[in-house]
Design a protein around this motif. Structure first.
Motif, PDB file in Angstrom:
ATOM      1  N   GLY A 172      30.278  26.109  48.741  1.00  0.00           N
ATOM      2  CA  GLY A 172      31.549  26.746  48.068  1.00  0.00           C
ATOM      3  C   GLY A 172      32.259  27.848  48.913  1.00  0.00           C
ATOM      4  N   THR A 173      31.401  28.516  49.361  1.00  0.00           N
ATOM      5  CA  THR A 173      31.743  29.886  50.088  1.00  0.00           C
ATOM      6  C   THR A 173      32.504  29.628  51.340  1.00  0.00           C
ATOM      7  OG1 THR A 173      29.898  30.966  49.331  1.00  0.00           O
ATOM      8  CG2 THR A 173      31.262  32.252  50.830  1.00  0.00           C
ATOM      9  N   LEU A 174      31.977  28.609  52.030  1.00  0.00           N
ATOM     10  CA  LEU A 174      32.925  28.314  53.368  1.00  0.00           C
ATOM     11  C   LEU A 174      34.056  27.447  53.175  1.00  0.00           C
ATOM     12  CD1 LEU A 174      29.684  27.069  55.549  1.00  0.00           C
ATOM     13  CD2 LEU A 174      31.201  29.226  55.979  1.00  0.00           C
ATOM     14  N   ALA A 176      36.111  28.060  50.456  1.00  0.00           N
ATOM     15  CA  ALA A 176      36.864  29.066  50.104  1.00  0.00           C
ATOM     16  C   ALA A 176      37.491  29.704  51.254  1.00  0.00           C
ATOM     17  CB  ALA A 176      36.391  30.078  49.161  1.00  0.00           C
ATOM     18  N   ILE A 177      36.525  29.979  52.319  1.00  0.00           N
ATOM     19  CA  ILE A 177      36.991  30.905  53.489  1.00  0.00           C
ATOM     20  C   ILE A 177      37.776  30.135  54.264  1.00  0.00           C
ATOM     21  CG2 ILE A 177      35.989  31.691  55.741  1.00  0.00           C
ATOM     22  CD1 ILE A 177      33.629  32.620  54.123  1.00  0.00           C
ATOM     23  N   PHE A 178      37.613  28.712  54.546  1.00  0.00           N
ATOM     24  CA  PHE A 178      38.425  27.972  55.240  1.00  0.00           C
ATOM     25  C   PHE A 178      39.872  27.444  54.682  1.00  0.00           C
ATOM     26  CE2 PHE A 178      34.204  27.392  57.809  1.00  0.00           C
ATOM     27  CZ  PHE A 178      34.819  27.643  59.081  1.00  0.00           C
ATOM     28  N   SER A 179      39.702  27.351  53.308  1.00  0.00           N
ATOM     29  CA  SER A 179      41.030  27.058  52.615  1.00  0.00           C
ATOM     30  C   SER A 179      41.956  28.089  52.502  1.00  0.00           C
ATOM     31  CB  SER A 179      40.410  26.545  51.245  1.00  0.00           C
ATOM     32  OG  SER A 179      39.839  25.454  51.091  1.00  0.00           O
ATOM     33  N   PHE A 180      41.409  29.288  52.176  1.00  0.00           N
ATOM     34  CA  PHE A 180      42.521  30.384  52.231  1.00  0.00           C
ATOM     35  C   PHE A 180      42.910  30.532  53.644  1.00  0.00           C
ATOM     36  CE2 PHE A 180      40.008  32.045  48.522  1.00  0.00           C
ATOM     37  CZ  PHE A 180      41.086  32.046  47.621  1.00  0.00           C
TER      38      PHE A 180
END
Length: 180
Positions: A172-174, A176-180
């Motif tokens: 989920g963290t990756l 979020a990083i790539f989606s933002f």
């Protein structure tokens, strides 16, 4: 169901609502006079959605809700339980996506209506040539049309992108990083 129980969800919803209310209070136009002109009213429907909600608020909210669901699924090892029970992955994924999209679309429609009505009624008291009842009927049709054809594709994009990246990287963290 589990999403609405978390404090992060309510915090993000409050941030998005406050951002929407703030932009509605600041205003979208400086239309001289006590009543908003019809042309400016029609443009306000588009601008209240595009400049406030679709520019940063709803993409942020869509990504956060998707990442919260993905993180919960990965932490609970739900996918392994699902495999052991012999369930199809596609049914679970599509049901999660539909739930996320439904929640985000409902919140988006509510916030867009709130932005428009707060701006038009508090700043100008109405639209020239329309009484309050006509304004609510007309604005409801215009809001839903704009929301379905402009807002829903944006929400679909961000929810599906975040979900795809989360499943691809199993994080989920990756996502979020790539989606933002």
């Amino acid at each position: 169901k589990t999403l609405c129980r978390t404090k992060i969800f309510w915090l993000c919803l409050a941030v998005v609502a406050i951002a929407s209310i703030n932009d509605a209070c600041i205003g979208y136009y400086a239309d001289g006079g006590n009543v908003l002109s019809f042309q400016t009213y029609v443009q306000t429907i588009h601008n209240s959605c595009s400049s406030t909600l679709l520019f940063y608020a709803m993409p942020f909210f869509s990504i956060v809700t998707t990442v919260m669901i993905l993180t919960r699924d990965f932490n609970d090892n739900f996918f392994e339980i699902e495999k052991a029970a012999g369930q199809k992955n596609s049914i679970y994924v599509f049901s999660r996506l539909l739930a996320l999209i439904s929640l985000n679309v409902l919140i988006f429609i509510f916030l867009h209506a709130m932005c428009l009505h707060l701006y038009v009624l508090s700043t100008f008291g109405g639209v020239s040539g329309m009484n309050k009842l006509d304004y609510f009927f007309d604005s409801s049709i215009r809001l839903l049309r704009f929301d379905l054809f402009v807002g829903v594709p944006c929400i679909l994009f961000f929810v599906c992108l975040s979900y795809f990246l989360g499943v691809l990287f199993k994080s989920g963290t990756l996502s979020a990083i790539f989606s933002f």
